[in-house]
Scaffold this motif. Structure first.
Motif, PDB file in Angstrom:
ATOM      1  N   ARG A  55       0.575  -1.341   0.180  1.00  0.00           N
ATOM      2  CA  ARG A  55      -0.057  -0.048   0.199  1.00  0.00           C
ATOM      3  C   ARG A  55       0.650   1.269   0.052  1.00  0.00           C
ATOM      4  NH1 ARG A  55      -4.269  -1.404  -2.033  1.00  0.00           N
ATOM      5  NH2 ARG A  55      -3.087  -2.906  -3.108  1.00  0.00           N
ATOM      6  N   PHE A  56       0.652   2.151  -1.013  1.00  0.00           N
ATOM      7  CA  PHE A  56       1.308   3.378  -1.036  1.00  0.00           C
ATOM      8  C   PHE A  56       0.429   4.402  -0.172  1.00  0.00           C
ATOM      9  CE2 PHE A  56       2.298   1.905  -5.270  1.00  0.00           C
ATOM     10  CZ  PHE A  56       3.605   1.586  -5.034  1.00  0.00           C
ATOM     11  N   ASP A  57       1.347   5.490   0.570  1.00  0.00           N
ATOM     12  CA  ASP A  57       0.629   6.038   1.374  1.00  0.00           C
ATOM     13  C   ASP A  57      -0.215   7.387   0.487  1.00  0.00           C
ATOM     14  OD1 ASP A  57       1.856   5.306   3.601  1.00  0.00           O
ATOM     15  OD2 ASP A  57       3.574   6.857   3.598  1.00  0.00           O
ATOM     16  N   VAL A  58      -1.387   7.717   1.134  1.00  0.00           N
ATOM     17  CA  VAL A  58      -2.296   8.608   0.277  1.00  0.00           C
ATOM     18  C   VAL A  58      -1.612  10.005   0.781  1.00  0.00           C
ATOM     19  CG1 VAL A  58      -4.379   9.612   0.104  1.00  0.00           C
ATOM     20  CG2 VAL A  58      -4.028   7.147   0.001  1.00  0.00           C
ATOM     21  N   PRO A  59      -1.136  10.767  -0.126  1.00  0.00           N
ATOM     22  CA  PRO A  59      -0.599  11.950   0.214  1.00  0.00           C
ATOM     23  C   PRO A  59      -1.576  13.109   0.557  1.00  0.00           C
ATOM     24  CG  PRO A  59      -0.736  11.853  -2.315  1.00  0.00           C
ATOM     25  CD  PRO A  59      -0.938  10.527  -1.718  1.00  0.00           C
ATOM     26  N   ALA A  60      -1.393  13.991   1.523  1.00  0.00           N
ATOM     27  CA  ALA A  60      -2.300  15.119   2.173  1.00  0.00           C
ATOM     28  C   ALA A  60      -2.266  16.320   0.656  1.00  0.00           C
ATOM     29  CB  ALA A  60      -1.774  15.768   3.118  1.00  0.00           C
ATOM     30  N   ARG A  61      -3.246  16.653   0.574  1.00  0.00           N
ATOM     31  CA  ARG A  61      -3.311  17.860  -0.472  1.00  0.00           C
ATOM     32  C   ARG A  61      -2.493  18.884  -0.021  1.00  0.00           C
ATOM     33  NH1 ARG A  61      -6.644  22.529  -1.729  1.00  0.00           N
ATOM     34  NH2 ARG A  61      -6.908  22.459  -4.119  1.00  0.00           N
ATOM     35  N   ASP A  62      -1.541  19.211  -1.071  1.00  0.00           N
ATOM     36  CA  ASP A  62      -0.485  20.156  -0.681  1.00  0.00           C
ATOM     37  C   ASP A  62      -0.311  21.250  -1.857  1.00  0.00           C
ATOM     38  OD1 ASP A  62       1.969  21.408  -0.285  1.00  0.00           O
ATOM     39  OD2 ASP A  62       3.027  19.709   0.189  1.00  0.00           O
ATOM     40  N   VAL A  63      -1.119  22.265  -1.933  1.00  0.00           N
ATOM     41  CA  VAL A  63      -1.232  23.192  -2.805  1.00  0.00           C
ATOM     42  C   VAL A  63      -0.141  24.078  -2.968  1.00  0.00           C
ATOM     43  CG1 VAL A  63      -2.597  25.239  -3.483  1.00  0.00           C
ATOM     44  CG2 VAL A  63      -3.714  23.568  -2.350  1.00  0.00           C
ATOM     45  N   GLU A  64       0.750  24.399  -1.938  1.00  0.00           N
ATOM     46  CA  GLU A  64       1.933  25.053  -2.084  1.00  0.00           C
ATOM     47  C   GLU A  64       2.942  24.176  -3.041  1.00  0.00           C
ATOM     48  OE1 GLU A  64       2.168  28.237  -1.524  1.00  0.00           O
ATOM     49  OE2 GLU A  64      -0.012  27.898  -1.161  1.00  0.00           O
ATOM     50  N   LYS A  65       2.956  22.978  -2.602  1.00  0.00           N
ATOM     51  CA  LYS A  65       4.131  22.193  -3.377  1.00  0.00           C
ATOM     52  C   LYS A  65       3.682  22.171  -4.776  1.00  0.00           C
ATOM     53  CE  LYS A  65       6.633  17.784  -3.289  1.00  0.00           C
ATOM     54  NZ  LYS A  65       6.897  16.480  -2.535  1.00  0.00           N
ATOM     55  N   ALA A  66       2.447  21.738  -5.090  1.00  0.00           N
ATOM     56  CA  ALA A  66       2.033  21.870  -6.579  1.00  0.00           C
ATOM     57  C   ALA A  66       2.185  23.042  -7.213  1.00  0.00           C
ATOM     58  CB  ALA A  66       0.528  21.421  -6.398  1.00  0.00           C
ATOM     59  N   LYS A  67       2.160  24.185  -6.607  1.00  0.00           N
ATOM     60  CA  LYS A  67       2.513  25.349  -7.233  1.00  0.00           C
ATOM     61  C   LYS A  67       3.891  25.432  -7.660  1.00  0.00           C
ATOM     62  CE  LYS A  67      -1.283  28.417  -5.207  1.00  0.00           C
ATOM     63  NZ  LYS A  67      -1.508  29.507  -4.428  1.00  0.00           N
ATOM     64  N   ALA A  68       4.713  25.031  -6.610  1.00  0.00           N
ATOM     65  CA  ALA A  68       6.233  24.888  -6.913  1.00  0.00           C
ATOM     66  C   ALA A  68       6.602  24.121  -8.152  1.00  0.00           C
ATOM     67  CB  ALA A  68       6.812  24.466  -5.639  1.00  0.00           C
ATOM     68  N   LEU A  69       6.047  22.958  -8.193  1.00  0.00           N
ATOM     69  CA  LEU A  69       6.328  22.206  -9.173  1.00  0.00           C
ATOM     70  C   LEU A  69       5.558  22.934 -10.577  1.00  0.00           C
ATOM     71  CD1 LEU A  69       5.018  18.764  -7.691  1.00  0.00           C
ATOM     72  CD2 LEU A  69       7.346  19.500  -8.522  1.00  0.00           C
ATOM     73  N   LEU A  70       4.688  23.523 -10.684  1.00  0.00           N
ATOM     74  CA  LEU A  70       4.192  24.114 -11.604  1.00  0.00           C
ATOM     75  C   LEU A  70       5.132  25.223 -12.307  1.00  0.00           C
ATOM     76  CD1 LEU A  70       0.314  24.306 -10.963  1.00  0.00           C
ATOM     77  CD2 LEU A  70       1.362  22.653 -12.721  1.00  0.00           C
ATOM     78  N   GLU A  71       5.749  26.032 -11.348  1.00  0.00           N
ATOM     79  CA  GLU A  71       6.555  27.180 -11.643  1.00  0.00           C
ATOM     80  C   GLU A  71       7.801  26.405 -12.180  1.00  0.00           C
ATOM     81  OE1 GLU A  71       6.505  30.561 -10.896  1.00  0.00           O
ATOM     82  OE2 GLU A  71       4.558  30.601  -9.929  1.00  0.00           O
ATOM     83  N   GLU A  72       8.323  25.182 -11.359  1.00  0.00           N
ATOM     84  CA  GLU A  72       9.623  24.898 -11.901  1.00  0.00           C
ATOM     85  C   GLU A  72       9.501  24.420 -13.310  1.00  0.00           C
ATOM     86  OE1 GLU A  72      11.854  20.705 -10.775  1.00  0.00           O
ATOM     87  OE2 GLU A  72      11.053  21.639  -9.284  1.00  0.00           O
ATOM     88  N   ALA A  73       8.036  23.845 -13.731  1.00  0.00           N
ATOM     89  CA  ALA A  73       8.032  23.426 -15.167  1.00  0.00           C
ATOM     90  C   ALA A  73       7.685  24.505 -15.947  1.00  0.00           C
ATOM     91  CB  ALA A  73       6.646  22.580 -14.988  1.00  0.00           C
ATOM     92  N   GLY A  74       7.740  25.827 -15.462  1.00  0.00           N
ATOM     93  CA  GLY A  74       7.676  26.992 -16.723  1.00  0.00           C
ATOM     94  C   GLY A  74       6.053  27.205 -16.563  1.00  0.00           C
ATOM     95  N   TRP A  75       5.290  27.115 -15.758  1.00  0.00           N
ATOM     96  CA  TRP A  75       3.879  27.535 -15.788  1.00  0.00           C
ATOM     97  C   TRP A  75       3.791  28.622 -14.379  1.00  0.00           C
ATOM     98  CZ3 TRP A  75       0.670  26.306 -19.596  1.00  0.00           C
ATOM     99  CH2 TRP A  75       1.034  25.110 -20.475  1.00  0.00           C
TER     100      TRP A  75
END
Length: 519
Positions: free
Chosen positions: A328-348
């Motif tokens: 069983r893989f851990d279910v990640p908590a919703r993390d808006v700030e980390k998602a935003k950082a990933l989008l920024e890193e990808a150029g969005w």
């Protein structure tokens, strides 16, 4: 909000009963026979076991398999009393059950087995199963012993031979002069007495080789409307309701039934709801985008609010009830700030809807209430969650037929997929909906990548001892690459009236719980 009272449900049920000609006592005696009444969402249709048309559960009642799929993926005897698999999974010898006849008097033996197998096993249309794709030859050893030989190791074969179609056995006499299907004649516990657009009546096969059912007659009544089905069981006109492909109960319906004192029985389902990224678009070839989308999903909230608690949040491709489903893989908590950082890193970047090179980050989710009930509510939750990180998500609602055209053609950005569940998994979903060398069928591709293909091929061909590790390698790759966004394992939901004494949910969604019912 509309409040549904027991009185209003009973009143509508009375009207429904009159329209269908139902009696007030569903388990009433008919010429001394006890009848169990269940609803169907549609008519049984063409019951030819080699065609993909009829209601699975009715075909399952009439036609036996060589082997049955049991809980947890166990394989149990059916028309084959026992079998031996050779060391490299290239041959299976079946010892057929003696003294079995079809309901028209035709004998069950090697001859009738081979006649049935030749209707589908060598043909191109059935190559989606490994036992057909790898088929080499049928060997008749004696009148009650038959061997199947494959061109390469086929450890999936026994499980595949438990499917409802196309592997079930029809009487060789139940065809027209040109060999086409004529009537539903099998060796199973039930015989079709009457069939039509309003429903199907079945009676016990007096010559059935196994344990006799606890009731004498089953009346399957076509009630397409969900609220009408709920009304019917509330009033006692229907005894049992449930089954995703029989007469589904939504989480909202289950809540209504429980509130009104109807017994609701649940267990973890055998399939998984998945948000899939179109693997052929440049946007989702970036793993950072896939991870960001995953981190914006509140899986626990969806399970509790959208699914009313009738689901378990997950990051796994398969639930634990599926064999070789992995750790069983851990279910990640919703993390808006980390998602935003990933989008920024990808150029969005940017305020409001993010952009990259002047292109806004707008994506479309294809939904279909026909194909995936509840998909609109789920889509609206995802829409709100993605907007918080600057992703514009639009919903395109299509009917069942349009979805089966668009998804295999990759005419979408995001789509909701449901894994095949028991008895098809763990083999079919990865073999058909992930393996890039296989053309997409009507259910499309959840994901594809040439780097994943060798791992899938190894899992499909692995011996019993090697299978857990081989499947785990597939699951680890999918998880580590954020290839998909698993959402939840929905509960299997059934309900029954007070006349039912014992009840157990069957092993798959393709059968009725008739073996477990006592009154």
């Amino acid at each position: 909000m509309n409040t549904i009272s027991r009185r209003s449900l009973l009143a509508s049920a009375t009207a429904l009963a009159a329209s269908f000609g139902l009696n007030a006592l569903p388990l009433r005696a008919q010429n001394g026979a006890i009848t169990l009444r269940l609803p169907l969402v549609r008519a049984s249709g063409n019951l030819d076991p080699q065609r993909y048309v009829g209601i699975f559960a009715v075909q399952d009642m009439v036609f036996d398999p060589l082997v049955h799929y049991g809980p947890g993926g166990s394989v149990e005897p059916g028309l084959a009393e026992r079998w031996e698999v050779n060391a490299d999974d290239t041959s299976i010898i079946f010892h057929l059950r003696p003294n079995v006849t079809f309901t028209d008097g035709e004998a069950w033996n090697a001859e009738s087995m081979v006649w049935n197998l030749e209707r589908w096993l060598p043909k191109e249309d059935y190559r989606w199963m490994q036992c057909a794709n790898n088929f080499k030859e049928i060997e008749v050893i004696d009148p009650m012993t038959v061997a199947l030989h494959f061109t390469k190791p086929t450890p999936t074969a026994l499980t595949e031979l438990s499917y409802v179609r196309p592997v079930r056995f029809l009487s060789p006499k139940a065809v027209n002069a040109d060999g086409t299907y004529a009537s539903p004649v099998g060796t199973g516990p039930w015989m079709v007495e009457k069939d039509g657009p309003e429903g199907t009546d079945l009676v016990v096969n007096p010559g059935f080789w196994g344990d006799k059912p606890a009731v004498d007659r089953v009346s399957l009544i076509v009630i397409p409307d969900g609220m009408s089905r709920i009304s019917s069981i509330m009033s006692g006109e229907i005894d049992i309701i449930g089954g995703k492909f029989i007469a589904p109960i939504s989480p909202q319906d289950a809540t209504t039934l429980k509130t009104n004192g109807v017994t609701v029985v649940t267990e973890t389902g055998t399939d998984t709801m998945i948000l899939g990224f179109n693997p052929r678009t440049d946007l989702f070839k970036d793993a950072r985008l896939r991870e960001a989308f995953n981190l914006l999903i509140d899986r626990e909230g969806i399970a509790q609010v959208v699914m009313k608690g009738y689901a378990k949040a997950t990051m796994n491709l398969y639930p634990e009830v599926i064999a070789h489903s992995g750790t069983r893989f851990d279910v990640p908590a919703r993390d808006v700030e980390k998602a935003k950082a990933l989008l920024e890193e990808a150029g969005w970047t940017g305020e409001g809807t993010r952009t990259k090179d002047g292109t806004p980050l707008n994506v479309e989710l294809v939904i279909s209430e026909d194909a995936v009930p509840g998909s609109r509510a789920l889509g609206e939750v995802l829409q709100a969650g993605f907007l918080e990180a600057g992703i514009g998500l639009s919903l395109r609602n299509v009917d069942h037929a349009a979805r089966h055209g668009d998804i295999p053609s990759f005419k979408y950005d995001l789509s909701l997929f449901v894994t095949n569940g028991a008895p098809y998994d763990p083999y079919n979903t990865i073999g058909l909906m992930f393996l890039s060398s296989i053309e997409p069928g009507t259910d499309g591709k959840i994901y594809e990548d040439a780097a994943l293909d060798p791992l899938i091929a190894a899992a499909l061909a692995a011996t019993e001892a090697d299978r857990p590790a081989a499947f785990q390698a597939v699951f680890d790759w999918i998880h580590d690459n954020w290839a998909i966004a698993p959402l939840f394992h929905g509960d299997r939901i059934w309900a029954h009236g007070e006349r039912i004494k014992t009840f157990a949910i069957p092993a798959t969604e393709y059968e009725l719980p008739l073996k477990s019912v006592t009154l």
